[in-house]
Design an enzyme around this catalytic site. Structure first.
Site, PDB file in Angstrom:
ATOM      1  N   ASP A 210      75.041 -21.952  31.842  1.00 41.40           N
ATOM      2  CA  ASP A 210      74.600 -20.746  32.551  1.00 41.40           C
ATOM      3  C   ASP A 210      75.151 -19.464  31.936  1.00 41.40           C
ATOM      4  OD1 ASP A 210      77.258 -20.959  33.186  1.00 41.40           O
ATOM      5  OD2 ASP A 210      76.973 -21.110  35.352  1.00 41.40           O
TER       6      ASP A 210
ATOM      7  N   ASP B 255      85.459 -26.191  16.510  1.00 36.18           N
ATOM      8  CA  ASP B 255      84.952 -24.889  16.971  1.00 36.18           C
ATOM      9  C   ASP B 255      86.031 -24.107  17.714  1.00 36.18           C
ATOM     10  OD1 ASP B 255      84.354 -27.191  18.734  1.00 36.18           O
ATOM     11  OD2 ASP B 255      83.748 -25.656  20.160  1.00 36.18           O
TER      12      ASP B 255
HETATM   13  P1  AMP Z   1      84.300 -24.505  24.963  1.00 37.00           P
HETATM   14  O1  AMP Z   1      84.484 -25.879  25.504  1.00 37.00           O
HETATM   15  O2  AMP Z   1      84.506 -23.411  25.994  1.00 37.00           O
HETATM   16  O3  AMP Z   1      85.062 -24.246  23.709  1.00 37.00           O
HETATM   17  O4  AMP Z   1      82.742 -24.387  24.614  1.00 37.00           O
HETATM   18  C1  AMP Z   1      82.074 -25.255  23.754  1.00 37.00           C
HETATM   19  C2  AMP Z   1      80.653 -24.774  23.574  1.00 37.00           C
HETATM   20  O5  AMP Z   1      79.938 -24.794  24.818  1.00 37.00           O
HETATM   21  C3  AMP Z   1      80.511 -23.350  23.055  1.00 37.00           C
HETATM   22  O6  AMP Z   1      79.376 -23.291  22.243  1.00 37.00           O
HETATM   23  C4  AMP Z   1      80.315 -22.552  24.308  1.00 37.00           C
HETATM   24  O7  AMP Z   1      79.660 -21.333  24.086  1.00 37.00           O
HETATM   25  C5  AMP Z   1      79.461 -23.499  25.128  1.00 37.00           C
HETATM   26  N1  AMP Z   1      79.612 -23.255  26.558  1.00 37.00           N
HETATM   27  C6  AMP Z   1      80.681 -23.545  27.307  1.00 37.00           C
HETATM   28  N2  AMP Z   1      80.463 -23.193  28.593  1.00 37.00           N
HETATM   29  C7  AMP Z   1      79.229 -22.656  28.664  1.00 37.00           C
HETATM   30  C8  AMP Z   1      78.435 -22.101  29.715  1.00 37.00           C
HETATM   31  N3  AMP Z   1      78.867 -22.035  30.971  1.00 37.00           N
HETATM   32  N4  AMP Z   1      77.210 -21.636  29.379  1.00 37.00           N
HETATM   33  C9  AMP Z   1      76.747 -21.716  28.127  1.00 37.00           C
HETATM   34  N5  AMP Z   1      77.440 -22.220  27.113  1.00 37.00           N
HETATM   35  C10 AMP Z   1      78.672 -22.692  27.360  1.00 37.00           C
HETATM   36 MG    MG Z   2      85.277 -23.064  22.270  1.00 40.13          MG
END
Ligand code: AMP
Ligand code: MG
Length: 509
Positions: free
Chosen positions: A137, A264
């Site tokens: 979202d 990432d």
């Molecule tokens: P993270 O686990 O926060 O490092 O995120 C891993 C990936 O998932 C990244 O590409 C983030 O941008 C995407 N992501 C995490 N949470 C969301 C969200 N609520 N909406 C869209 N993309 C998300």
């Molecule tokens: Mg991340």
């Protein structure tokens, strides 16, 4: 130099906040990002502006905290010279490669030049969907925003390379996770948001020109010395490896567990980035895991050096085409990459041993230091001793044996500390350093206050359930001065009672 954020009066009673943004990332080729503005939120309210950080970036904190500043921090208004974008990146998540991740809930607003002359990204996290959102979202819940704010600021206060929290706002909107939660946006500052995954994004497409453009950008921004080297891309690889060896050693010396060391979430500048299910260990246990999704302990405390090396190996792979140009052949490029990666272990151990010497109060280097430290850690593990307090209270024991009692009570079997303490004192006697000087030095290497997990959870609970941000303010204050013993704050220094203990953390998503 940039001009500070000011409330510029434009003739009438209209005020506007001006950010001195530059946008070097937006000048890179279009396939590096997707131009997208933050999505406005219903009712932004300020939680906090980091005044000190704002000033260090040449920004006016009061302007940021003004109603117009809050509109910008929530993404409801775009600062005049900002060109918001979502960065493209890929990444290995728990070992599985995903060719396109990208900023799915973040906007890079632009860059500012700090008072230190360095360039910093300002990014909103939780600011709405982008082309990279997949099924997400684009939003962030209040809890993870507060966790990242507190833990990243604690890390900064302890001198660990890290992204910082510039501000946080609530959105007045709900986000739907396992339950319905209040939404929030974090304004984050980073030396940059370049990741190993950014390189992997281009490598996976076979876009060698993209890799080279990115590598040149990373060199000019983070490793300018590499440009003077005969082999700039090898120098870039060496630089990233050296910074991560140092970074992970600093994590280990504090009992910090990142929790999601995916490629990432591995920064090219060598900063701690993307605080998700991170936490500090209490009882020392090398196999400790907090994250609810880390079933196999891939990112357990003791595996962090290994995970970092794995991530850096993925980084080296992306650079192979550039190393090949420098070395002349594929074989030579591969050997160059392996030679660079081999240094990680030595660098890590050097940084860790140097840190342990400081924690144990040694001013000089002796042969048996590392094994003496390991011996203590083994006893700590067997006795489930609190990591932070054991090292902190060792400074009292360094002042004299009457300080031993405080350490002994942390051990399940207090007597098991005594033989180690005797060996340690023998080692201390080899140095001509006053007890006072030694204890003072040790207190600068081992914090009294870390953001203990049950405290972070209590902060989140008060904010989410009762809109009470006082606990957040207090914990933030405590962890911002981690090395100072502060009367009245003793409860923040001690581990959770069994009934308070919070064993699991959850990803921010
Ligand atoms: P993270 O686990 O926060 O490092 O995120 C891993 C990936 O998932 C990244 O590409 C983030 O941008 C995407 N992501 C995490 N949470 C969301 C969200 N609520 N909406 C869209 N993309 C998300
Ligand atoms: Mg991340």
């Amino acid at each position: 130099m940039s001009s500070p954020v000011t409330l510029v009066s434009s003739g009438s009673d209209h005020n506007s906040v001006s950010f001195p943004f530059t946008n070097t990332y937006a000048r890179l080729p279009q396939r590096f990002y997707s131009r997208v503005d933050p999505t406005p939120v219903a009712a932004p309210r300020l939680i906090k502006v980091n005044y000190e950080l704002a000033r260090s970036l040449g920004l006016d904190p009061q302007a940021l905290a003004s109603s117009e500043g809050v509109e910008i921090l929530a993404g409801n208004q775009i600062a005049e010279v900002s060109e918001p974008l979502a960065m493209a990146y890929a990444g290995h998540q728990f070992g599985n490669f995903v060719p396109q991740l990208g900023d799915g809930r973040a906007n890079l607003l632009g860059e500012v030049i700090g008072q230190d002359g360095l360039r910093y990204d300002i990014q909103l996290k939780g600011s709405g969907p982008s082309a990279f959102s997949r099924r997400g979202d684009g939003r962030a819940a209040l809890g993870p925003v507060l966790r990242e704010y507190i833990v990243s600021e604690a890390m900064a206060a302890m001198g660990i390379p890290t992204t910082r929290a510039l501000a946080a706002v609530t959105t007045g909107e709900q986000v739907f996770r396992e339950t319905i939660l209040p939404g929030a946006v974090l304004a984050r500052v980073a030396a940059s948001h370049l990741r190993v995954g950014t390189f992997q994004y281009f490598a996976a497409k076979g876009d060698i020109e993209g890799i080279q453009t990115l590598a040149d950008y990373a060199i000019s921004r983070h490793y300018p010395d590499a440009a003077q080297s005969g082999k700039p891309y090898r120098a870039l690889l060496d630089g990233v490896i050296a910074r991560h060896a140092h970074l992970i050693a600093q994590w280990m010396l504090l009992g910090f567990i990142h929790g999601v060391m995916n490629t990432d979430n591995t920064s090219i500048s060598g900063e701690t980035i993307d605080y998700g299910p991170c936490a500090f260990m209490e009882a020392y246990d090398p196999a400790k895991v907090f994250s609810s999704i880390d079933h196999r302990g891939r990112y357990a405390y003791g595996n962090q050096p290994h995970a970092a090396h794995w991530n850096l190996t993925r980084f080296a792979e992306t650079l192979l085409p550039l190393l090949q140009k420098e070395e002349g052949s594929e074989e030579a490029a591969t050997s160059s990459a392996w030679a660079a990666l081999e240094v990680f272990g030595t660098r890590f151990e050097q940084a860790q041993t140097a840190g342990l010497r400081r924690k144990l109060g040694f001013f000089t280097e002796r042969e048996g230091d590392a094994s003496l430290a390991q011996d203590l850690m083994d006893h700590m593990a067997t006795n489930r001793a609190d990591f932070t307090l054991t090292f902190r209270r060792l400074s009292d024991a360094a002042a004299g044996p009457e300080g031993d009692a405080g350490v002994r009570t942390l051990f399940a079997d207090p007597g098991s500390f005594d033989p180690w303490a005797a060996a340690w004192r023998n080692r201390l006697r080899e140095e001509d350093v006053s007890a006072q000087e030694r204890a003072a030095n040790m207190r600068l290497a081992s914090p009294a206050f870390i953001p203990r997990n049950h405290r972070v959870e209590a902060v989140i609970e008060a904010a989410v359930l009762r809109q009470d941000f006082q606990p957040f303010e207090e914990l933030l204050d405590v962890v911002s001065r981690p090395y100072e013993d502060r009367p009245g704050f003793e409860r923040y220094a001690v581990p959770a009672l069994p009934e308070e203990y919070v064993s699991q953390t959850f990803c921010g998503t």
